[in-house]
Design a protein around this motif. Structure first.
Motif, PDB file in Angstrom:
ATOM      1  N   THR A  37      13.353  -4.744   0.940  1.00 35.36           N
ATOM      2  CA  THR A  37      12.141  -4.603   1.758  1.00 35.36           C
ATOM      3  C   THR A  37      12.245  -3.304   2.546  1.00 35.36           C
ATOM      4  OG1 THR A  37      13.124  -5.890   3.559  1.00 35.36           O
ATOM      5  CG2 THR A  37      11.720  -7.079   2.012  1.00 35.36           C
ATOM      6  N   ASP A  38      11.099  -2.682   2.800  1.00 36.52           N
ATOM      7  CA  ASP A  38      11.084  -1.481   3.629  1.00 36.52           C
ATOM      8  C   ASP A  38      10.688  -1.850   5.056  1.00 36.52           C
ATOM      9  OD1 ASP A  38       8.342  -1.849   3.588  1.00 36.52           O
ATOM     10  OD2 ASP A  38       7.925  -0.116   2.324  1.00 36.52           O
ATOM     11  N   GLN A  39      10.481  -0.853   5.896  1.00 34.88           N
ATOM     12  CA  GLN A  39      10.153  -1.114   7.302  1.00 34.88           C
ATOM     13  C   GLN A  39       8.815  -1.815   7.470  1.00 34.88           C
ATOM     14  OE1 GLN A  39      10.761   1.836   5.943  1.00 34.88           O
ATOM     15  NE2 GLN A  39       9.254   3.375   6.540  1.00 34.88           N
ATOM     16  N   ASN A  40       7.935  -1.739   6.466  1.00 33.14           N
ATOM     17  CA  ASN A  40       6.647  -2.429   6.512  1.00 33.14           C
ATOM     18  C   ASN A  40       6.683  -3.776   5.798  1.00 33.14           C
ATOM     19  OD1 ASN A  40       5.519  -0.228   7.878  1.00 33.14           O
ATOM     20  ND2 ASN A  40       5.055   0.798   5.951  1.00 33.14           N
ATOM     21  N   ASN A  41       7.875  -4.208   5.438  1.00 32.47           N
ATOM     22  CA  ASN A  41       8.105  -5.477   4.749  1.00 32.47           C
ATOM     23  C   ASN A  41       7.506  -5.510   3.340  1.00 32.47           C
ATOM     24  OD1 ASN A  41       9.684  -7.699   5.089  1.00 32.47           O
ATOM     25  ND2 ASN A  41       8.034  -9.015   5.817  1.00 32.47           N
ATOM     26  N   ASN A  42       7.354  -4.333   2.718  1.00 32.17           N
ATOM     27  CA  ASN A  42       6.920  -4.242   1.322  1.00 32.17           C
ATOM     28  C   ASN A  42       8.149  -4.265   0.423  1.00 32.17           C
ATOM     29  OD1 ASN A  42       4.170  -3.970   1.965  1.00 32.17           O
ATOM     30  ND2 ASN A  42       4.452  -1.780   2.329  1.00 32.17           N
ATOM     31  N   SER A  43       8.018  -4.849  -0.739  1.00 35.88           N
ATOM     32  CA  SER A  43       9.126  -4.928  -1.688  1.00 35.88           C
ATOM     33  C   SER A  43       8.761  -4.227  -2.980  1.00 35.88           C
ATOM     34  CB  SER A  43       9.455  -6.384  -2.006  1.00 35.88           C
ATOM     35  OG  SER A  43       9.901  -7.050  -0.867  1.00 35.88           O
ATOM     36  N   PRO A  44       9.736  -3.499  -3.570  1.00 35.55           N
ATOM     37  CA  PRO A  44       9.497  -2.972  -4.908  1.00 35.55           C
ATOM     38  C   PRO A  44       9.256  -4.137  -5.860  1.00 35.55           C
ATOM     39  CG  PRO A  44      11.471  -2.019  -3.955  1.00 35.55           C
ATOM     40  CD  PRO A  44      11.043  -3.120  -3.056  1.00 35.55           C
ATOM     41  N   GLN A  45       8.354  -3.927  -6.790  1.00 33.45           N
ATOM     42  CA  GLN A  45       8.019  -4.988  -7.735  1.00 33.45           C
ATOM     43  C   GLN A  45       7.964  -4.441  -9.144  1.00 33.45           C
ATOM     44  OE1 GLN A  45       4.360  -6.810  -6.488  1.00 33.45           O
ATOM     45  NE2 GLN A  45       5.242  -7.643  -4.632  1.00 33.45           N
ATOM     46  N   VAL A  46       8.123  -5.353 -10.073  1.00 34.59           N
ATOM     47  CA  VAL A  46       7.982  -5.033 -11.484  1.00 34.59           C
ATOM     48  C   VAL A  46       7.267  -6.211 -12.135  1.00 34.59           C
ATOM     49  CG1 VAL A  46      10.215  -5.997 -12.196  1.00 34.59           C
ATOM     50  CG2 VAL A  46       9.200  -4.161 -13.520  1.00 34.59           C
ATOM     51  N   ASN A  47       6.460  -5.918 -13.135  1.00 36.23           N
ATOM     52  CA  ASN A  47       5.789  -6.996 -13.864  1.00 36.23           C
ATOM     53  C   ASN A  47       6.770  -7.627 -14.834  1.00 36.23           C
ATOM     54  OD1 ASN A  47       3.213  -6.888 -12.712  1.00 36.23           O
ATOM     55  ND2 ASN A  47       2.691  -5.115 -13.957  1.00 36.23           N
ATOM     56  N   VAL A  48       6.900  -8.944 -14.739  1.00 36.44           N
ATOM     57  CA  VAL A  48       7.795  -9.698 -15.613  1.00 36.44           C
ATOM     58  C   VAL A  48       6.939 -10.631 -16.454  1.00 36.44           C
ATOM     59  CG1 VAL A  48       9.711 -11.346 -15.688  1.00 36.44           C
ATOM     60  CG2 VAL A  48       9.664  -9.565 -13.935  1.00 36.44           C
ATOM     61  N   ARG A  49       7.202 -10.653 -17.736  1.00 35.50           N
ATOM     62  CA  ARG A  49       6.438 -11.484 -18.662  1.00 35.50           C
ATOM     63  C   ARG A  49       6.883 -12.935 -18.530  1.00 35.50           C
ATOM     64  NH1 ARG A  49       4.920  -8.798 -23.926  1.00 35.50           N
ATOM     65  NH2 ARG A  49       3.581  -7.880 -22.365  1.00 35.50           N
ATOM     66  N   HIS A  50       5.905 -13.812 -18.328  1.00 38.95           N
ATOM     67  CA  HIS A  50       6.147 -15.247 -18.221  1.00 38.95           C
ATOM     68  C   HIS A  50       5.297 -15.980 -19.249  1.00 38.95           C
ATOM     69  CE1 HIS A  50       8.506 -15.181 -14.537  1.00 38.95           C
ATOM     70  NE2 HIS A  50       7.665 -14.279 -14.066  1.00 38.95           N
ATOM     71  N   VAL A  51       5.828 -17.079 -19.742  1.00 43.19           N
ATOM     72  CA  VAL A  51       5.069 -17.955 -20.636  1.00 43.19           C
ATOM     73  C   VAL A  51       4.923 -19.288 -19.904  1.00 43.19           C
ATOM     74  CG1 VAL A  51       5.001 -19.088 -22.884  1.00 43.19           C
ATOM     75  CG2 VAL A  51       6.051 -16.823 -22.657  1.00 43.19           C
TER      76      VAL A  51
END
Length: 190
Positions: free
Chosen positions: A91-105
């Protein structure tokens, strides 16, 4: 199957990371321009001579051909490093998190891509998987085009484009390597 084969390149799809595009694209592009300008100026702007002698691509190949082993070792170290903090979501100082799209079934068999926040371990694993894959891509492209003779003087325009592409990929690998080394050598301990 393609999703799995190209998943090492998913590092480029990570979003919500400040200045990531700067590391991934802007700095490598600037270094590519500087490198090509320096090589061309040092050879009196004789593009055909630069391409026919193949020194630029050959020099880059000599560096890159040794990298996959290092990256695989780094990937193994990251995966097994015994530090629980690596598994915390970033998390950064603004409480944002790096994200990635993960394939789900889902239970009905529908496939969807879901944004998923990632930990430092996942981030570093994706980074070094990408670097390993890029090293192999550079090696394979060089060997294929060099053995086919496309990097020789008979195909000056095509060979020039390949030299620019090799240089850009090389600098992206170098900059991302330093970014990964920063995380492994410094950030991981804080």
């Amino acid at each position: 199957m393609l999703y799995q084969l190209f998943r090492p390149f998913s590092y480029l799809t990570i979003f919500n990371v400040g200045h990531k595009a700067f590391y991934d694209y802007i700095i490598p592009l600037a270094l590519t321009i500087i490198s090509l300008f320096t090589v061309c100026a040092g050879n009196n702007w004789e593009i055909a001579k630069i391409v026919s002698e193949n020194r630029l691509a050959a020099g880059l190949f000599d560096v890159v051909k040794n990298l996959p082993g290092f990256y695989i070792a780094a990937l193994a170290a990251i995966a097994t490093f015994n530090k629980p903090e690596l598994d915390n979501i970033i998390t950064d100082q603004n409480n944002n998190s790096p994200q990635v799209n993960v394939r789900h079934v889902d239970h009905n068999g529908r496939v969807s891509d879901c944004p998923t926040a990632i930990s430092r371990r996942v981030f570093l694993s994706m980074l070094f998987a990408y670097l390993t894959a890029m090293s192999f891509v550079i090696i394979i492209l060089y060997v294929v085009f060099y053995s086919a003779g496309f990097l020789g003087s008979a195909y000056v325009v095509f060979a020039s484009i390949l030299n620019v592409a090799f240089t850009a990929m090389f600098w992206q690998v170098v900059v991302c390597t330093f970014f990964g080394l920063y995380y492994l050598g410094d950030k991981i301990h804080h």
